[in-house]
Write a protein that holds these residues in place. Structure first.
Motif, PDB file in Angstrom:
ATOM      1  N   ALA A  84      65.058  44.756  46.734  1.00 21.06           N
ATOM      2  CA  ALA A  84      64.571  46.035  47.260  1.00 21.06           C
ATOM      3  C   ALA A  84      63.069  46.195  46.992  1.00 21.06           C
ATOM      4  O   ALA A  84      62.376  46.869  47.750  1.00 21.06           O
ATOM      5  N   GLU A 117      61.481  44.627  49.917  1.00 22.61           N
ATOM      6  CA  GLU A 117      61.679  45.450  51.106  1.00 22.61           C
ATOM      7  C   GLU A 117      60.781  46.673  51.056  1.00 22.61           C
ATOM      8  O   GLU A 117      60.199  47.078  52.055  1.00 22.61           O
ATOM      9  N   ALA A 118      60.676  47.260  49.857  1.00 23.98           N
ATOM     10  CA  ALA A 118      59.817  48.436  49.706  1.00 23.98           C
ATOM     11  C   ALA A 118      58.378  48.061  50.027  1.00 23.98           C
ATOM     12  O   ALA A 118      57.683  48.798  50.731  1.00 23.98           O
ATOM     13  N   ALA A 119      57.931  46.912  49.544  1.00 17.40           N
ATOM     14  CA  ALA A 119      56.555  46.489  49.816  1.00 17.40           C
ATOM     15  C   ALA A 119      56.345  46.297  51.317  1.00 17.40           C
ATOM     16  O   ALA A 119      55.337  46.718  51.879  1.00 17.40           O
ATOM     17  N   ARG A 120      57.334  45.675  51.960  1.00 12.72           N
ATOM     18  CA  ARG A 120      57.251  45.442  53.400  1.00 12.72           C
ATOM     19  C   ARG A 120      57.221  46.777  54.146  1.00 12.72           C
ATOM     20  O   ARG A 120      56.458  46.971  55.080  1.00 12.72           O
TER      21      ARG A 120
END
Lengths: 382, 276
Positions: free
Chosen positions: B169, B172-175
């Motif tokens: 996650a 994903e958060a960075a993306r």
């Protein structure tokens, strides 16, 4: 203009809805994992500025749907549109969405202000400018006083607010929340959900919130989307979903409904008569539905509308054996067994229950009126 | 569980622990004391006066047998080479193994197999292979490779454990926040796993620095420190051997103390920043 509206949001005085809120539309969206179908041809339109809850049991496809909207999951078939743009193949950051993750996924090595400023740093914003913006966002969620802390030093509720600030700093048209309250204790849950609702109204953008709690969905939503087995069972206002659940699944999942299933014996004068396997027969308003004798039919009866009394109208009552009694404070929940009916519960107001208490094993006559009965449709997932 | 009185087990275990500590540090202490042997002293007790004669002899004079300075610097450079290669390759391999790829299973078992094969056989094999191909074995080529057969699988196993616990996650958060794959790696993944990478590095260095069997057949003309010390134990008859033991032990302890001090300073700085 944008700077101005942001400043006023930060001051929490004048609230101007941002004019960039956009509709979101799912067109026949499908997600396959190999042969398994996680989301099955889902179509849904969420108008701009809506608080929408995707509600369903675990494994129903609600999180996958959210992650497809966010761009963290590829879409097998179908399209997603945000405003005028088809975002199906865009990367997450270029969709105009922002996601708040279930465990918040705050970066443990960065302090709070750097966590919130992360997206600006990625864009190459200068340090003092991005920190100033981040502090504004932290003020919005009342976390500016803890800006120097690390995520591990915050409580669950505080982390949740930081995650919110970090998502909102990207100026999204839609905020996606994946079970945002599941990590919080029950009292905090209620407080935080009020904050979420307030924030959504203040910002004027759509929030799409995944939850398995019908209570949460009813408390927050403008639009409840009940999902089951990769399909939408019903998408409507909370009041509509609760009062007129479209399927037996929705009625059971929302709770406080009894579902009675049987086969139609006759239809006349707008009234459907049907029989359950045990032989008892019931009646329900046809609500314009064309039903043939012999067809399977299901009805929902609200547990709080059933009274302990002899049936006045034929087909609007039954006699049950008390199986279990639970005291809930305002109400007493009585579970009964009746032939041909799976489960049947009655909510009796506390005072009237203790005026004439029931005991386990009692045979009790129950009655309701045709207005309390709602004819259910077959589930799309079936 | 919280009983105030200690049972007999406590005393038995304490005695056992004291014995263990004696066993561990007794020999070390003996060598430490004997390294300060007087100029005319021998290899055993009693001490014949005290002096720094043997340190002087070790550090500043040409030895009849054993080139301490050269061996030490070779081992140091080799350890650092092994450390860097282990960190880089283990990190990249760990990242690659996060996804299934064609042949990932067999590749993993092949890698782990080199932990099971006896060290001396690997050493012999590499030495032989160099001869067959007409290459000159040397500490910086054949021995370097032999050390990597030992440190890389360990490094990879550690990276497996690290990435098993790594929450995707974060990426994903960075993306979601607009980071490119490279930015996600540089600003999120790398900083979060950095402590583990430092661990892999220190581990790789230590394994290489005191490796004996895998160097034995691969070091070529010049010895690494463990080989040199071993050679000296069979040939040297003066307490300079003990001086060598003391110096290398102090060096190792200094590295550990520096690492611990660095961690403590970082912690303090962080705590001060939060308080301030």
């Amino acid at each position: 203009m944008r700077v101005h509206s942001r400043a006023s949001v930060a001051n929490r005085r004048v609230v101007e809805p941002m004019s960039k809120a956009a509709d979101i539309e799912l067109i026949d969206v499908t997600k396959r994992y190999g042969a398994a179908l996680a989301v099955d041809h889902v179509s849904l339109r969420i108008p701009a500025g809506t608080y929408c809850c995707l509600l369903g049991p675990s494994g129903c496809g609600k999180s996958t749907t959210l992650r497809m909207i966010a761009g963290h999951e590829s879409i097998s078939e179908g399209d997603i549109r945000l405003g005028p743009t088809v975002v199906t193949d865009l990367p997450p950051a270029r969709r105009g969405t922002a996601m708040m993750f279930q465990s918040y996924a705050l970066f443990p090595h960065l302090d709070i202000v750097d966590n919130v400023a992360f997206s600006l740093k990625m864009k190459g914003a200068e340090k003092t400018a991005r920190r100033a913006r981040a502090m504004e966002m932290l003020k919005l969620v009342h976390m500016d006083h803890l800006a120097e802390r690390r995520p591990a030093q915050l409580s669950g509720g505080q982390q949740q607010r930081v995650a919110l600030a970090r998502a909102l700093i990207t100026d999204p048209q839609v905020l996606l929340l994946d079970e945002p309250l599941s990590a919080l204790d029950p009292f905090l849950k209620i407080k935080v959900r009020q904050e979420l609702k307030r924030l959504q109204l203040q910002l004027g953008i759509s929030f799409i919130h995944v939850t398995h709690s019908q209570e949460e969905a009813m408390a927050l939503s403008d639009l409840v989307v009940v999902m089951n087995a990769g399909r939408i069972e019903q998408a409507a206002t909370p009041r509509e979903v609760f009062n007129r659940p479209s399927t037996a699944f929705v009625a059971r999942f929302m709770g406080d409904h009894n579902v009675i299933a049987g086969r139609v014996t006759s239809v006349d004068d707008g009234t459907v008569k049907f029989e359950v396997p045990g032989g008892s027969s019931f009646a329900a308003p046809a609500e314009g539905r064309a039903l043939e004798p012999g067809e399977p039919v299901e009805i929902a009866v609200r547990t709080d509308r059933v009274r302990v009394a002899d049936a006045v109208l034929p087909g609007c009552g039954l006699t049950g054996l008390v199986q279990n009694i639970e005291y809930h404070g305002q109400k007493v929940q009585v579970a009964l067994a009746a032939p041909g009916v799976d489960e049947f519960s009655v909510q009796v107001p506390e005072a009237s229950f203790f005026d004439a208490p029931l005991a386990i094993g009692d045979a009790v006559p129950l009655a309701w009126t045709p207005q309390d009965v709602h004819l259910l449709a077959a589930s799309p997932a079936a | 569980m919280n009983s105030e009185k200690r049972g007999p087990g406590f005393y038995v275990l304490t005695a056992f622990f004291v014995l263990f500590v004696l066993f561990l540090y007794g020999p070390l202490t003996t060598i430490f004391i004997l390294s300060f042997q007087g100029p005319n002293g021998g290899l055993t007790f009693p001490m014949n006066g005290t002096s720094l004669r043997w340190f002087e002899n070790l550090l500043f004079e040409q030895q009849a047998v054993g080139d301490f300075g050269g061996a030490f610097s070779r081992s140091l450079v080799l350890g650092i080479m092994t450390m860097v290669a282990t960190v880089v390759v283990a990190l990249l391999a760990g990242l690659a193994f996060r996804r299934r790829f064609l042949g990932s299973g067999p590749l993993f078992y092949l890698t782990i197999a080199s932990l099971i094969v006896p060290s001396i056989l690997i050493s012999l094999g590499i030495g032989l292979a160099f001869q067959v191909f007409g290459l000159e074995p040397a500490w910086y080529s054949s021995a370097f490779g032999a050390h990597l057969t030992w440190t890389l699988p360990f490094g990879l196993l550690i990276m497996f454990a690290v990435f098993n616990r790594f929450n995707p996650a974060y990426e994903e958060a960075a993306r979601d926040l607009g980071a490119t794959p490279w930015q996600t790696f540089a600003h999120v993944v790398l900083p979060i796993i950095l402590p583990s990478l430092i661990g892999v590095g220190l581990f790789g260095f230590t394994l290489s620095y005191d490796e004996f069997a895998r160097t034995l057949m691969t070091s070529g003309t010049f010895n690494t420190l463990p080989l040199e010390i071993y050679g000296m134990t069979t040939n040297v008859t003066t307490p300079v051997l003990y001086a060598l033991g003391t110096v290398t032990t102090v060096f190792s302890m200094a590295i550990i103390l520096i690492a611990l001090a660095a961690i403590a300073v970082l912690r303090m700085r962080r705590a001060r920043r939060i308080a301030g």
